[in-house]
Design a protein around this motif. Structure first.
Motif, PDB file in Angstrom:
ATOM      1  N   ARG A   1       2.024   5.392   5.670  1.00  0.00           N
ATOM      2  CA  ARG A   1       1.016   4.623   6.401  1.00  0.00           C
ATOM      3  C   ARG A   1       1.198   3.118   6.331  1.00  0.00           C
ATOM      4  O   ARG A   1       0.287   2.388   6.679  1.00  0.00           O
TER       5      ARG A   1
ATOM      6  N   ILE B   1      -1.718   0.308   7.508  1.00  0.00           N
ATOM      7  CA  ILE B   1      -2.468  -0.425   6.481  1.00  0.00           C
ATOM      8  C   ILE B   1      -2.233  -1.926   6.629  1.00  0.00           C
ATOM      9  O   ILE B   1      -3.176  -2.729   6.610  1.00  0.00           O
TER      10      ILE B   1
ATOM     11  N   ARG C   1      -5.104  -4.922   7.812  1.00  0.00           N
ATOM     12  CA  ARG C   1      -5.459  -6.042   6.931  1.00  0.00           C
ATOM     13  C   ARG C   1      -5.035  -7.388   7.521  1.00  0.00           C
ATOM     14  O   ARG C   1      -5.239  -8.434   6.911  1.00  0.00           O
TER      15      ARG C   1
ATOM     16  N   PHE D   1      -1.899  -3.600  -1.829  1.00  0.00           N
ATOM     17  CA  PHE D   1      -3.040  -3.244  -0.978  1.00  0.00           C
ATOM     18  C   PHE D   1      -4.207  -2.647  -1.760  1.00  0.00           C
ATOM     19  O   PHE D   1      -5.234  -2.310  -1.164  1.00  0.00           O
TER      20      PHE D   1
ATOM     21  N   PRO E   1      -8.235   6.347   0.260  1.00  0.00           N
ATOM     22  CA  PRO E   1      -7.404   5.229  -0.176  1.00  0.00           C
ATOM     23  C   PRO E   1      -7.724   4.723  -1.585  1.00  0.00           C
ATOM     24  O   PRO E   1      -6.949   3.955  -2.155  1.00  0.00           O
TER      25      PRO E   1
END
Length: 68
Positions: free
Chosen positions: A2, A6, A10, A50, A64
């Motif tokens: 992903r 992601i 962001r 992240f 997540p």
């Protein structure tokens, strides 16, 4: 993986992410296209960057959050 999803959610460019992780933009691009797979050290760095779990990054879960 992903990573692209992601990163884009962001608002982080490949170049900024590469700079922050002390790698180059081509490496990030190759991870996102599947042309190259990150090793365990890189997976840990990306997940930490992240603040997500490696399982989420690798699409093994839809949660997540890090498990504590």
């Amino acid at each position: 993986m992903r990573l692209k999803e992601i990163r884009k959610s962001r608002g982080i460019s490949q170049l900024k992410m590469a700079f922050d992780l002390n790698t180059n933009q081509n490496t990030i691009s190759r991870y996102e296209t599947g042309e190259r797979e990150p090793g365990i050290t890189e997976l840990i760095k990306i997940a930490d960057y992240f603040n997500i779990s490696i399982d989420y990054l690798l699409e093994r879960t839809d949660n997540p959050k890090l498990q504590k």
